[in-house]
Scaffold this active site. Sequence first.
Site, mmCIF file in Angstrom:
data_model
loop_
_atom_site.group_PDB
_atom_site.id
_atom_site.type_symbol
_atom_site.label_atom_id
_atom_site.label_comp_id
_atom_site.label_asym_id
_atom_site.label_seq_id
_atom_site.Cartn_x
_atom_site.Cartn_y
_atom_site.Cartn_z
ATOM 1 C CD GLU A 34 -3.191 -0.784 2.006
ATOM 2 O OE1 GLU A 34 -4.320 -0.779 1.511
ATOM 3 O OE2 GLU A 34 -2.966 -0.556 3.207
ATOM 4 C CG HIS A 43 -3.219 3.176 5.802
ATOM 5 N ND1 HIS A 43 -4.581 3.431 5.726
ATOM 6 C CD2 HIS A 43 -3.086 1.859 5.482
ATOM 7 C CE1 HIS A 43 -5.225 2.330 5.370
ATOM 8 N NE2 HIS A 43 -4.335 1.364 5.216
ATOM 9 C CG HIS A 63 -6.115 -1.571 9.099
ATOM 10 N ND1 HIS A 63 -5.323 -2.675 8.972
ATOM 11 C CD2 HIS A 63 -5.973 -0.870 7.937
ATOM 12 C CE1 HIS A 63 -4.716 -2.665 7.795
ATOM 13 N NE2 HIS A 63 -5.084 -1.586 7.152
ATOM 14 C CG HIS A 101 -8.677 -0.082 3.904
ATOM 15 N ND1 HIS A 101 -8.160 0.003 2.635
ATOM 16 C CD2 HIS A 101 -7.622 -0.263 4.725
ATOM 17 C CE1 HIS A 101 -6.837 -0.148 2.688
ATOM 18 N NE2 HIS A 101 -6.493 -0.303 3.948
#
Lengths: 239, 239, 239, 239
Positions: free
Chosen positions: D82, D101, D103, D171
Site C-alpha cells: 500500500e 495509515h 485500521h 478499511h
Amino acid sequence: MTTSGGQVDRSTLEDLAAASRILVDQGVFDAAGHVSMRHPHHRERFLMSRSLAPEMVQADDIMEFDLDCNAVDPRGRNGFIERYLHGEIYRARPDVMAVAHSHSPSVIAFGLTDAPMRAMYHNAAFLAEGVPVFDIREQFGLTDIVISTAAKGAALAQVLADKSVALLRAHGMVAVGPSLPVAVFRAIFTVTSAAIQHQALALGGPLAALDAEEGRLADVVNVQTVGRSWDLWKKRVMR
Amino acid sequence: MTTSGGQVDRSTLEDLAAASRILVDQGVFDAAGHVSMRHPHHRERFLMSRSLAPEMVQADDIMEFDLDCNAVDPRGRNGFIERYLHGEIYRARPDVMAVAHSHSPSVIAFGLTDAPMRAMYHNAAFLAEGVPVFDIREQFGLTDIVISTAAKGAALAQVLADKSVALLRAHGMVAVGPSLPVAVFRAIFTVTSAAIQHQALALGGPLAALDAEEGRLADVVNVQTVGRSWDLWKKRVMR
Amino acid sequence: MTTSGGQVDRSTLEDLAAASRILVDQGVFDAAGHVSMRHPHHRERFLMSRSLAPEMVQADDIMEFDLDCNAVDPRGRNGFIERYLHGEIYRARPDVMAVAHSHSPSVIAFGLTDAPMRAMYHNAAFLAEGVPVFDIREQFGLTDIVISTAAKGAALAQVLADKSVALLRAHGMVAVGPSLPVAVFRAIFTVTSAAIQHQALALGGPLAALDAEEGRLADVVNVQTVGRSWDLWKKRVMR
Amino acid sequence: MTTSGGQVDRSTLEDLAAASRILVDQGVFDAAGHVSMRHPHHRERFLMSRSLAPEMVQADDIMEFDLDCNAVDPRGRNGFIERYLHGEIYRARPDVMAVAHSHSPSVIAFGLTDAPMRAMYHNAAFLAEGVPVFDIREQFGLTDIVISTAAKGAALAQVLADKSVALLRAHGMVAVGPSLPVAVFRAIFTVTSAAIQHQALALGGPLAALDAEEGRLADVVNVQTVGRSWDLWKKRVMR
C-alpha cells in the site's frame, strides 16, 4: 490402542503452544480457550494442549488425538472436555488444518441475538461469506452448553459447514483455517470486526460492509500476508 | 473477648490475599473491593484483610472476625467498615464459604435501571437463577450508601437470599460461592457477562440467554473446572 | 517581582508530581493534563508543573505562581498556557486546595450534549450536587478553546461556582477538592461515573442515581477514606 | 534506475521508526499500519519502512521511494503493497510532509455509515474541516480493498483533497500533516475523537462539536505544542 501419526518437529509444537499464548496476548482468550492443529503427517490425528489455561501452554503440554478424540500417549495428561469440537471439525472439513475456540465477549453478543455478523473490513474478509450460529438447544435440548461429545461436535461442524467462523449461542465462537497462522488471524479479526460492528450499528443506517466478492478477494491478501502479523504475534509471546 | 476459630494454614491466608490481588488483576476491583472466606475450622468466624487497597493485600494483612464483625486479634489493624456485608451473609447463608464485594462499572449500570441481569454465557451460568438488586433506600432511607452496620448487612443478605450474586444500587455487587475460587470466578464472570449484555441489548431483539436449567447444569461444570482458571489467576499475581 | 510563598517541603513537591503521574496511570490524563495545589504556606500562591507531559513530571518540575499566574522563580521553565484555569479557581474558591484538568473522553461526551452528568455511585458522590458545563462561546465567541487568559479562567470559575466538577465543552473537565488526594480522587471517579452513565443510559428507563443528600453523605466517607486509595495510587507510580 | 534524494540523518530515520512504534503504543496501529515522511532533501522522494509489523520497525528498516513508489535501494527489502497510498498523497499535496495509515476500529465504524465524523474536542480540531470517505467501489468496483496501485492511491488522494484525514470504507483511515509529529498527533486524536463521538451520539440530541473556525484556531495551538506530546510518545517507545 491408538497409534501415533508420527514424530512432530519441536518447532511445530512450539508454534502451536505459541498460538495459544498469542490468542491470550491478543485478547481473544481469557483463562479459557483452546487452539489445535491437524497432525502434519497424518490427516486423522490432531495436536492440542492438555487441559490448561491457554496463557500457560508450552510445547510439552501438546497432546496427540485421533479424530474420535482418544489420546495417543496421554502419560497422565488430561485433554480438554471440548476436544470433540476440534475432532469433529477435522473429520468434516478436509481443508481445515487448525481450529481455535474462544469465549470472546464482543462475539458472544452476536450469538445471542438475530443480528448477523458481517465483515466490517478487509482484515475480517472471511466473515463476508456468512457467520452461522450454532444453538445447542435445537438438537440437544437443555444442556450444560459444553461440546462434550462427538455428537455435539459433529452437530457444530454441520452448522459451521464450509464457513471460516461459527458462533456458539451463549458460549463463544470457533474459527478455522488452512494453516495455524490463518486460524489465529481469523480468531483475532473476528473479535475486532465484532467490536466495530457494535459501534457501526449504533451509528444507525445501512452498513457498507464488505460484500461476498470483496471478502473473497480480500481474504486472498490476508492469507498471503499473514506471516507479517504472525511474526510479530509470536515474537511478543516469546519474550 | 472473642475467641479465635483456631490457627489457619499459611497457604490459606496466602490464597485469600491472592484472591484480593486476583480480583484487581482481572479488572473486578479497583482501589477498593474486598474478599473474605469463612474460617476453615469454625463456622462462626471469617477471614478478611485489614482496610487496605486490594492490590496491596498480603497474608499478614488477613484478620479474623466473628459474625458480629468483632476482630479476634486486631493488633492495631483496622477492618473495613463494610465487613458487616460479609458477616451477615455468612450468618444467613450456611452454604457460603467466600464473599467478594466490588464496584465494577459494567455491573453498577444494571443496579441503576430496571433491566435485569441475565446469564449471557456458560461461564456466567450462576446468574441464570436471577440477580436481585438491593436498594438501601427501601429500608434505611437516605444514607451514605455504605454497608456499615449489621442491620444493613442483614438487609442485603435478605435480598441476596439463595442467589449467587446481588447488585447494590449505586454501589456495586456481591458474589458468593461454596469455595474461595468459586466466589472469585463468579465475581469475574459477572463483570464479563454484564459487558456482553450491554452489547447484546444494544443489538436489539430477544436475547437467547441461558435459561435457568441450562444455568444450573453449566454451573456444575464451572465449579468442577474452576481450578484450571484459579491456577492461572494465582500464578499471575504471584509473579 | 512576585515574592515566594516560602519554602515547600520536598515531600509536598513529590506528592504533586506523583499526582500528575497518578492521573496518567489511572487513565484520566493522556499526553496532556495538569494538576496543581495551593501553596501550603501562602493562600495567594499555587504550585504546578512546568509545561510537560504529565507522565514525565518530577518534583523538580514544580513551579510556583501567584494568582495572576506569574511565575515566582521561572529559571527558564515555561508554565502551561492554561495555568489561568488554576489561578482563577484558587482566587474564586477559598475552600479549594487542589485542581486537576483533563481531556477524558467519556467525560467530554457529556460536555457536548444536553444530558447532565449524575452520580452513578457512592465513589462519585460529589457529582450529585450537579455538574455545570462551561461553553467558552457564550462569553468569548469563536476561540481556540484554550483557557489562556485570566478572563477565561475567571469565567470558568464562575460556572464552576461551588461545585466539585465542571465540564468544558469540546475540551475536558476540571475537578477540585479540599486536598490534593481528594481532587485526584474526584478526577478519577468522575471518569468512571461517566463510563457507567453511558452504559446505564443505554439500558433505558429511569436512573436510580444518587440523590443530592445521598451524595452529600457518601462524599464524607470518600473524603475520610481517600488515604487508602491515595497510598495505592502513589505506590504504583513510585515503582 | 531511481536516484536517491540524498543521505538522511540517522536521527530522522530513528524518528520515523519511532513514529511507527508510537502509533502501536498509542493504540492506533495493531499488527498492521504504516507511516511515512517526505524526504527532507528531495520533494519527490519519501521514506517508509519495509513491509513489517509496525511494532518491530527500526531505523534500518526505512527504505526510500520515488513518487511512483519505486524503491531507490531495496537491498532485498520489500515495501508495503500500500505504499501507493503514500506516494500519491505526496504527489497531490505539496504541503504534506508525513502520512499515516491505520485500521483503527472506532474510526472504521464511521467509514461504514452515513454519520459524518466531527471534531469532538480541541485536540481533534483538524477534523472540523470535514472528514471525507473514500469508497473504492465507486471507481474500481469489487476489489480486494487494498490500495495496491498508483491509480487507487491517486483516487484516494483526490477524495482526501485538502483535508487532514480521510476514511477508507471497510478499511481504515489516512492522516496527514505538515510534519511527522503532527501527522502522528492527528492519527492519535482522530481515534480518540471517534471514540468520544460514539459516546456522544448515544447520549442523543445535538452535538456541540467544534465548528470550522474553532477548529482552525485550535489546530494552530495543537501544531505549536505538539512537541510536548511527541517527546513523551517517543520516550515511551525508546525505553
